[in-house]
Design a protein around this motif. Sequence first.
Motif, PDB file in Angstrom:
ATOM      1  N   ILE A 100       0.830  -1.202   0.000  1.00  0.00           N
ATOM      2  CA  ILE A 100       0.000   0.000   0.000  1.00  0.00           C
ATOM      3  C   ILE A 100       0.868   1.257   0.000  1.00  0.00           C
ATOM      4  O   ILE A 100       0.540   2.252  -0.630  1.00  0.00           O
ATOM      5  N   ALA A 101       2.029   1.166   0.665  1.00  0.00           N
ATOM      6  CA  ALA A 101       2.884   2.351   0.791  1.00  0.00           C
ATOM      7  C   ALA A 101       3.687   2.640  -0.477  1.00  0.00           C
ATOM      8  O   ALA A 101       4.309   3.686  -0.587  1.00  0.00           O
ATOM      9  N   ILE A 105       5.821   6.163  -2.036  1.00  0.00           N
ATOM     10  CA  ILE A 105       7.279   6.030  -2.105  1.00  0.00           C
ATOM     11  C   ILE A 105       7.760   6.302  -3.534  1.00  0.00           C
ATOM     12  O   ILE A 105       8.716   7.041  -3.745  1.00  0.00           O
ATOM     13  N   TYR A 106       7.055   5.734  -4.507  1.00  0.00           N
ATOM     14  CA  TYR A 106       7.395   6.028  -5.904  1.00  0.00           C
ATOM     15  C   TYR A 106       7.351   7.530  -6.163  1.00  0.00           C
ATOM     16  O   TYR A 106       8.093   8.059  -6.964  1.00  0.00           O
ATOM     17  N   ARG A 107       6.402   8.180  -5.505  1.00  0.00           N
ATOM     18  CA  ARG A 107       6.218   9.607  -5.763  1.00  0.00           C
ATOM     19  C   ARG A 107       7.088  10.479  -4.880  1.00  0.00           C
ATOM     20  O   ARG A 107       6.857  11.672  -4.748  1.00  0.00           O
ATOM     21  N   ALA A 114       5.310   7.398   4.310  1.00  0.00           N
ATOM     22  CA  ALA A 114       4.472   6.558   3.459  1.00  0.00           C
ATOM     23  C   ALA A 114       3.840   5.432   4.270  1.00  0.00           C
ATOM     24  O   ALA A 114       2.663   5.112   4.106  1.00  0.00           O
ATOM     25  N   LYS A 115       4.622   4.849   5.174  1.00  0.00           N
ATOM     26  CA  LYS A 115       4.085   3.754   6.001  1.00  0.00           C
ATOM     27  C   LYS A 115       2.967   4.251   6.901  1.00  0.00           C
ATOM     28  O   LYS A 115       2.008   3.533   7.158  1.00  0.00           O
ATOM     29  N   LYS A 116       3.124   5.480   7.383  1.00  0.00           N
ATOM     30  CA  LYS A 116       2.095   6.028   8.257  1.00  0.00           C
ATOM     31  C   LYS A 116       0.784   6.186   7.483  1.00  0.00           C
ATOM     32  O   LYS A 116      -0.287   5.830   7.962  1.00  0.00           O
TER      33      LYS A 116
ATOM     34  N   TYR B 184       3.851   1.523 -12.945  1.00  0.00           N
ATOM     35  CA  TYR B 184       3.882   2.802 -13.675  1.00  0.00           C
ATOM     36  C   TYR B 184       2.716   3.688 -13.269  1.00  0.00           C
ATOM     37  O   TYR B 184       2.864   4.884 -13.046  1.00  0.00           O
ATOM     38  N   ILE B 185       1.523   3.082 -13.165  1.00  0.00           N
ATOM     39  CA  ILE B 185       0.341   3.872 -12.801  1.00  0.00           C
ATOM     40  C   ILE B 185       0.480   4.438 -11.398  1.00  0.00           C
ATOM     41  O   ILE B 185       0.095   5.556 -11.115  1.00  0.00           O
ATOM     42  N   LEU B 186       1.078   3.650 -10.507  1.00  0.00           N
ATOM     43  CA  LEU B 186       1.224   4.118  -9.128  1.00  0.00           C
ATOM     44  C   LEU B 186       2.288   5.201  -9.017  1.00  0.00           C
ATOM     45  O   LEU B 186       2.481   5.780  -7.957  1.00  0.00           O
ATOM     46  N   GLY B 187       2.999   5.468 -10.102  1.00  0.00           N
ATOM     47  CA  GLY B 187       3.908   6.610 -10.099  1.00  0.00           C
ATOM     48  C   GLY B 187       5.371   6.272 -10.255  1.00  0.00           C
ATOM     49  O   GLY B 187       6.219   7.140 -10.048  1.00  0.00           O
TER      50      GLY B 187
END
Lengths: 258, 287
Positions: A100-101, A105-107, A114-116, B184-187
């Motif tokens: 879910i996190a 993280i990617y962003r 992110a974990k929170k 990719y969609i998730l960023g």
Amino acid sequence: MPTPVIELINVSCKFISPEGKITHALREMSLCVNEGDFCAIVGPTGCGKSTTLGMITSLSPPSTGLVKVFGKPVAGIDPNIGFVFQTDAVFPWKNVIDNIAIGPIYRGKNAAEAKKMAADWVRRVGLAGFEHHYPHQLSGGMRKRVALAQTFINEPKILLMDEPFAALDVQTRALMQGELLSLWSELKASVIFVTHDIEEAIALADRVVVLSKGPGTVKSSYDIPLARPRDVSEARYSEQFIHLSKQIWHDLKNEVQI
Amino acid sequence: MNIFSATNSSGSASEEERQAIAKAVNRRRLVIFLRIGLAVVTLTTWELAVKYGLIDPFFFSRPSDIYTQLAVWLTEGTAQGPLWRELLVTMEETVIGFFIGSLLGIFCGIALGRNKLAGDVFSIYIKIANAIPRVVLGSIFIIIFGLGMGSKVALAVVMVFFVVFGNAFQGVREADRNLIANAYILGANKRQVTFSVVIPSALTWILASLHVSFGFALVGAVVGEFLGSRHGIGLLIATAQGTFNAAGVFAAMIVLAVVALAAEYLLTALEDRLLKWRPVQFAEHGM
Ligand SMILES: Nc1ncnc2c1ncn2[C@@H]1O[C@H](COP(=O)(O)OP(=O)(O)OP(=O)(O)O)[C@@H](O)[C@H]1O
Ligand SMILES: [Mg+2]
């Protein structure tokens, strides 16, 4: 004056296999979704619903025609789009909370933050206590909920959902539908929601679009005048609802019959 | 009353559990017993067959001779020096070759696998390179690098590289399109997709290839020594062959087998650690 967020203008989509066989998935389809609209798509299997969503994300560009998102032709993946895939797409080597996190993280968010955020979403999709389970240790419905949280955590402005609730039991489904509606009004997102379930489509959407059998094109479109906020489980007993449901069912039946 | 029935039912459940455990333990004992039994029977048959002249010890040696040979090597050392030093030389060549070969293989496999055009062009050459008996290169390496460690390491690297490379490449190519699309969609950007999706999904393939390729590295080192060297187990085999000492060849083989088994054990442990996310039935091993 509503602003269109997603526009499909006369798009056709063909798949060409390596052997040169052509599958016509969509033909001359036009569709417009306005800002904040909740649009449901129903249609017979193989009519090109998933393909339509793929075009909006730019993952599978159309053969002809134009796809616009936020008024601009799509070029690359828009970070404002969230996509819940029809098939399982959670990462099997990450546990629930890391799955879910991953979006934040990617962003560029740091891992702790992110974990929170993810911990909050774990709770909202009802997976508390399963944070450290791996996907293979979850049921199909639980994996779907991980996928939903994974998408929602990015707070997308456009939400594309490909039969997201098909694997859930009735109670969880009603819960998630309620959660989706409240989230939708909170985020002011525009939603395209693909489903096989006519009642689900009517209960959730402002507009239900019926596609013809493959190669698909828009057959008919129904505005759903039911009042908001809606109680998903109550709405289906109203006169209006039953009438709409009969009409859409009739449209679909003609498509499925050969 | 309530408590009573509760303890009662849990008591019977644990009775069933105890039976199940006992059954499992018994089965395990049986397997171990049969394994040892098979080894004893085989060795005894071999020994007796030699004794009664059914097979010629000149070619096939016999367990007691092999044992004696091993004991001599362990206590008095080999003609080239102590056994452990010979083994150390071979191990050094193997391990260095294994590491260089697998790191290069993983790196090239992932880099090429991520590049569609390069992948399509090179995939045919990978198949060809895999089909060539690469051991032959050993002779060339000895010409280039001489009798020292370099030529053996080079041969081990070549043996390992193509196996790991092929698997890493394949693993990258087989990564689930859906998962990549989702990332990719998730960023994710391309680099993030490579590290968080492609490499983890290729890892299963890569680790599987490491099992095989350690054996290949050992073959490379030993064959290299065989072809020409001053130290190592391979030379030990060559010397034994030169003096028609079959027991020596078998004894060297046993030493190598022990090494290979130890490496296999370590690699399995590594694999279990890295792939703990997999469903159990896929993470099980025959060992
Ligand atoms: N990658 C592809 N290559 C070739 N043909 C494809 C590909 N993806 C989809 N198709 C074809 O396009 C058509 C539409 O597929 P799509 O997945 O959009 O259907 P769908 O409406 O989502 O069906 P369902 O309700 O069963 O999910 C199908 O006939 C399918 O065979
Ligand atoms: Mg579909």
